[in-house]
Design an enzyme around this catalytic site. Structure first.
Site, PDB file in Angstrom:
ATOM      1  N   ALA A 108      11.258   1.015 -10.214  1.00 26.35           N
ATOM      2  CA  ALA A 108      11.291  -0.301  -9.565  1.00 26.35           C
ATOM      3  C   ALA A 108      12.487  -0.593  -8.666  1.00 26.35           C
ATOM      4  CB  ALA A 108      11.174  -1.388 -10.620  1.00 26.35           C
ATOM      5  N   ALA A 109      13.644   0.040  -8.861  1.00 20.31           N
ATOM      6  CA  ALA A 109      14.829  -0.351  -8.078  1.00 20.31           C
ATOM      7  C   ALA A 109      14.676   0.073  -6.617  1.00 20.31           C
ATOM      8  CB  ALA A 109      16.077   0.303  -8.668  1.00 20.31           C
ATOM      9  N   PRO A 110      15.097  -0.750  -5.661  1.00 14.74           N
ATOM     10  CA  PRO A 110      15.848  -2.007  -5.825  1.00 14.74           C
ATOM     11  C   PRO A 110      14.984  -3.252  -6.046  1.00 14.74           C
ATOM     12  CG  PRO A 110      15.695  -1.440  -3.496  1.00 14.74           C
ATOM     13  CD  PRO A 110      15.037  -0.324  -4.243  1.00 14.74           C
ATOM     14  N   GLY A 112      11.744  -4.012  -4.228  1.00 14.63           N
ATOM     15  CA  GLY A 112      10.834  -4.454  -3.160  1.00 14.63           C
ATOM     16  C   GLY A 112       9.429  -4.704  -3.697  1.00 14.63           C
ATOM     17  N   LYS A 113       8.880  -3.698  -4.377  1.00 17.10           N
ATOM     18  CA  LYS A 113       7.492  -3.847  -4.855  1.00 17.10           C
ATOM     19  C   LYS A 113       7.445  -4.813  -6.033  1.00 17.10           C
ATOM     20  CE  LYS A 113       6.344   0.178  -2.504  1.00 17.10           C
ATOM     21  NZ  LYS A 113       7.742   0.505  -2.191  1.00 17.10           N
ATOM     22  N   GLU A 131      13.517   0.754 -14.342  1.00 19.73           N
ATOM     23  CA  GLU A 131      14.280   1.708 -13.527  1.00 19.73           C
ATOM     24  C   GLU A 131      15.043   2.607 -14.483  1.00 19.73           C
ATOM     25  OE1 GLU A 131      14.618   2.696 -10.290  1.00 19.73           O
ATOM     26  OE2 GLU A 131      16.054   4.105 -11.147  1.00 19.73           O
ATOM     27  N   ARG A 136      21.225   2.044 -10.882  1.00 20.61           N
ATOM     28  CA  ARG A 136      20.348   1.319  -9.955  1.00 20.61           C
ATOM     29  C   ARG A 136      19.757   0.054 -10.594  1.00 20.61           C
ATOM     30  NH1 ARG A 136      18.459   3.659  -5.380  1.00 20.61           N
ATOM     31  NH2 ARG A 136      16.290   3.040  -5.668  1.00 20.61           N
ATOM     32  N   ASP A 175       5.804   4.005  -7.743  1.00 14.27           N
ATOM     33  CA  ASP A 175       6.326   4.256  -6.397  1.00 14.27           C
ATOM     34  C   ASP A 175       7.335   5.386  -6.592  1.00 14.27           C
ATOM     35  OD1 ASP A 175       6.816   3.815  -3.699  1.00 14.27           O
ATOM     36  OD2 ASP A 175       8.378   2.339  -4.089  1.00 14.27           O
ATOM     37  N   CYS A 228       7.026   7.693  -0.082  1.00 15.22           N
ATOM     38  CA  CYS A 228       7.369   7.555   1.335  1.00 15.22           C
ATOM     39  C   CYS A 228       7.583   8.966   1.900  1.00 15.22           C
ATOM     40  CB  CYS A 228       8.575   6.651   1.535  1.00 15.22           C
ATOM     41  SG  CYS A 228      10.000   7.152   0.599  1.00 15.22           S
TER      42      CYS A 228
HETATM   43  N1  SAM Z   1       9.743   0.698  -5.886  1.00 13.43           N
HETATM   44  C1  SAM Z   1      11.065   0.542  -5.303  1.00 13.43           C
HETATM   45  C2  SAM Z   1      11.021  -0.574  -4.286  1.00 13.43           C
HETATM   46  O1  SAM Z   1       9.943  -0.883  -3.764  1.00 13.43           O
HETATM   47  O2  SAM Z   1      12.074  -1.179  -4.038  1.00 13.43           O
HETATM   48  C3  SAM Z   1      11.555   1.838  -4.709  1.00 13.43           C
HETATM   49  C4  SAM Z   1      11.500   2.972  -5.691  1.00 13.43           C
HETATM   50  S1  SAM Z   1      12.132   4.493  -5.121  1.00 13.43           S
HETATM   51  C5  SAM Z   1      10.930   5.067  -4.066  1.00 13.43           C
HETATM   52  C6  SAM Z   1      11.916   5.502  -6.535  1.00 13.43           C
HETATM   53  C7  SAM Z   1      12.705   5.097  -7.761  1.00 13.43           C
HETATM   54  O3  SAM Z   1      12.445   6.066  -8.799  1.00 13.43           O
HETATM   55  C8  SAM Z   1      14.204   5.068  -7.567  1.00 13.43           C
HETATM   56  O4  SAM Z   1      14.711   3.804  -7.941  1.00 13.43           O
HETATM   57  C9  SAM Z   1      14.723   6.153  -8.517  1.00 13.43           C
HETATM   58  O5  SAM Z   1      15.938   5.813  -9.116  1.00 13.43           O
HETATM   59  C10 SAM Z   1      13.625   6.245  -9.544  1.00 13.43           C
HETATM   60  N2  SAM Z   1      13.612   7.565 -10.231  1.00 13.43           N
HETATM   61  C11 SAM Z   1      14.353   8.658  -9.966  1.00 13.43           C
HETATM   62  N3  SAM Z   1      14.076   9.641 -10.855  1.00 13.43           N
HETATM   63  C12 SAM Z   1      13.137   9.161 -11.683  1.00 13.43           C
HETATM   64  C13 SAM Z   1      12.465   9.696 -12.817  1.00 13.43           C
HETATM   65  N4  SAM Z   1      12.700  10.932 -13.243  1.00 13.43           N
HETATM   66  N5  SAM Z   1      11.586   8.903 -13.448  1.00 13.43           N
HETATM   67  C14 SAM Z   1      11.330   7.667 -13.012  1.00 13.43           C
HETATM   68  N6  SAM Z   1      11.943   7.114 -11.946  1.00 13.43           N
HETATM   69  C15 SAM Z   1      12.833   7.843 -11.292  1.00 13.43           C
END
Ligand code: SAM
Length: 452
Positions: A108-110, A112-113, A131, A136, A175, A228
């Protein structure tokens, strides 16, 4: 900017992409877009066109300095890349939003969704914004607190921990962390970190995350998967992996041709996917696919004992009633804070609290310290505050002094806790001591830089 050849070849061979237009779009300015908060829609800047696949969102003619707009700090809008707002269409076309829904935003971080999802859910529902990376979490908590929805909590757990909540969620948004090629235009350094090995590494991680999370999705529950990235390994091939290993059925969405979204189909299972290319849509590279879970796995009986919250005291209850409207709400003590949630989700909040690491409950109200009730910073943004609470509306320059935690004065304000507002939107708490005002804006949220 030199886009890696492997990406170019894949796009040419599989999606008939006009490579010269695709490359040319990477030399153009990145569109800026904002999504308004339906609870307090306002923005200090002039809008251009609306973002067509979502409601309440607009492009701005140019990138302003958001930090200098107090409404940005009041949570009146979220600055979000337009393509990723497509989650709204995916959600509203696959889910009955009039029902009580328990929703997970797993990565979820930061936020947006999550801010978008919180606005789509009714007040009987619950959003769990998770998250895993603890550094984060503060930005996610900050954004969710300011958004002010009464239906969302923040957790900091590993996808593995969701096995403690079998068949629990109606909707799961994943996401996923990805190789990030869709953001090359926005974050130029992303190109330096791109490699085929990293695409494969991200794909294995995506598979692991989904395998860990999916047992927590109910039968007939909806999975919304997005990245993305432009790489098929992380998108269409990942859809094939999901259909092959889990009882998931692809869901087709309705889009309009003039939006320029490209519908794709995975090789084996013909799963529907939706790609955003910057030369065809006004937004960055993005991929999304939706699935329905057709049956549930055998799960081990859940032996977790509910971690029951401590009840609040009679004195605390009396203080609350002076500060907030308490209808339909349940109150508990969480660490030192009095917190609460809608009675409709008491069972689910308790379940989530027993299974995951909680960082924010649906709302935090404050603490009774002696005779004083000290309001929680998050409470300032939630519209349950009683009309009896005093507010002082200030101009932009005083608002920014408050947000920087610099000294400021008010012509006449009564002693005790009150809210500072800008254009009648709450910015935070202060306490007037007669000879000075104590600023209760959280130190780690303050504006650090002067930007002109
Ligand atoms: N959904 C967020 C938004 O809309 O603001 C953006 C999410 S970003 C694409 C992916 C997120 O997955 C990051 O915050 C990252 O820290 C987290 N992440 C990294 N490794 C992960 C893991 N092994 N399991 C789950 N989440 C992870």
């Amino acid at each position: 900017m030199k886009i890696p050849e492997q990406i170019i070849n894949q796009l040419k061979e599989n999606f008939n992409t006009d490579i010269s237009e695709f490359e040319a779009s990477h030399t153009q300015t990145v569109p800026v877009s904002v999504r308004l908060n339906p609870l307090k829609p306002a923005c200090g800047f002039e809008f251009g066109e609306s973002v067509p696949w979502t409601s309440n969102a607009f492009y701005l003619p140019e990138r302003p300095i958001f930090t200098n707009d107090p409404l940005f700090h009041a949570g009146c809008y979220y600055v979000q890349e337009a393509s990723s707002m497509f989650v709204e269409l995916a959600f509203t076309q696959t889910v009955d939003t009039s029902k009580k829904l328990i929703v997970l935003d797993a990565c979820a971080a930061p936020g947006g969704k999550s801010t978008l999802l919180a606005s789509l859910l009714n007040e009987k529902s619950l959003l769990v914004s998770n998250e895993v990376i603890s550094t984060r979490v503060p930005v996610l908590t900050h954004n969710m607190a300011k958004w002010g929805s009464l239906n969302s909590m923040v957790t900091n757990s590993d996808p593995k921990d969701f096995s403690r909540l079998p068949n629990f969620f109606d909707v799961m948004v994943v996401d996923a962390p990805c190789s990030g090629s869709g953001l090359f235009r926005k974050q130029e350094d992303a190109i330096e970190h791109w490699s085929e090995e990293n695409v494969n590494h991200c794909n294995l991680r995506q598979q692991r995350i989904l395998a860990d999370l999916l047992p927590a999705l109910k039968e007939d529950g909806v999975l919304i998967y997005s990245t993305c990235s432009y790489s098929m390994e992380e998108n269409e091939n990942m859809c094939d992996y999901l259909c092959e290993h889990f009882p998931l059925e692809s869901i087709q969405l309705k889009t309009q041709a003039e939006w320029g979204i490209t519908e794709t189909h995975s090789t084996k299972h013909k799963a529907h996917g939706y790609r955003f290319f910057p030369h065809l849509t006004q937004g960055e590279g993005f991929f999304l696919a939706c699935f329905k879970k057709k049956s549930i796995e055998e799960v081990n009986p859940n032996r977790n004992q509910h971690k029951l919250f401590k009840k609040i005291s009679a004195d605390e209850n009396d203080s609350l009633k002076k500060l907030i409207n308490t209808d339909n709400l349940d109150f508990v003590t969480f660490y030192d804070d009095i917190c609460g949630f809608n009675k409709s989700v008491t069972y689910e909040v308790n379940k989530v609290t027993s299974a995951l690491k909680i960082k924010k409950l649906p709302f935090h109200i404050g603490q009774l310290k002696g005779k004083d009730f000290v309001p929680h910073p998050y409470l300032a943004y939630q519209n349950i505050i009683s009309n009896a609470v005093i507010k002082s509306d200030v101009d932009a320059s005083t608002a920014l002094q408050y947000l920087r935690k610099q000294p400021f004065t008010l012509p006449d304000s009564s002693n005790g806790f009150s809210l500072l507002t800008y254009k009648n939107f709450n910015l935070g708490w202060m306490k007037n001591l007669g000879n000075r005002i104590n600023n209760y804006y959280p130190a780690d949220w303050r504006i650090l830089k002067e930007i002109f």
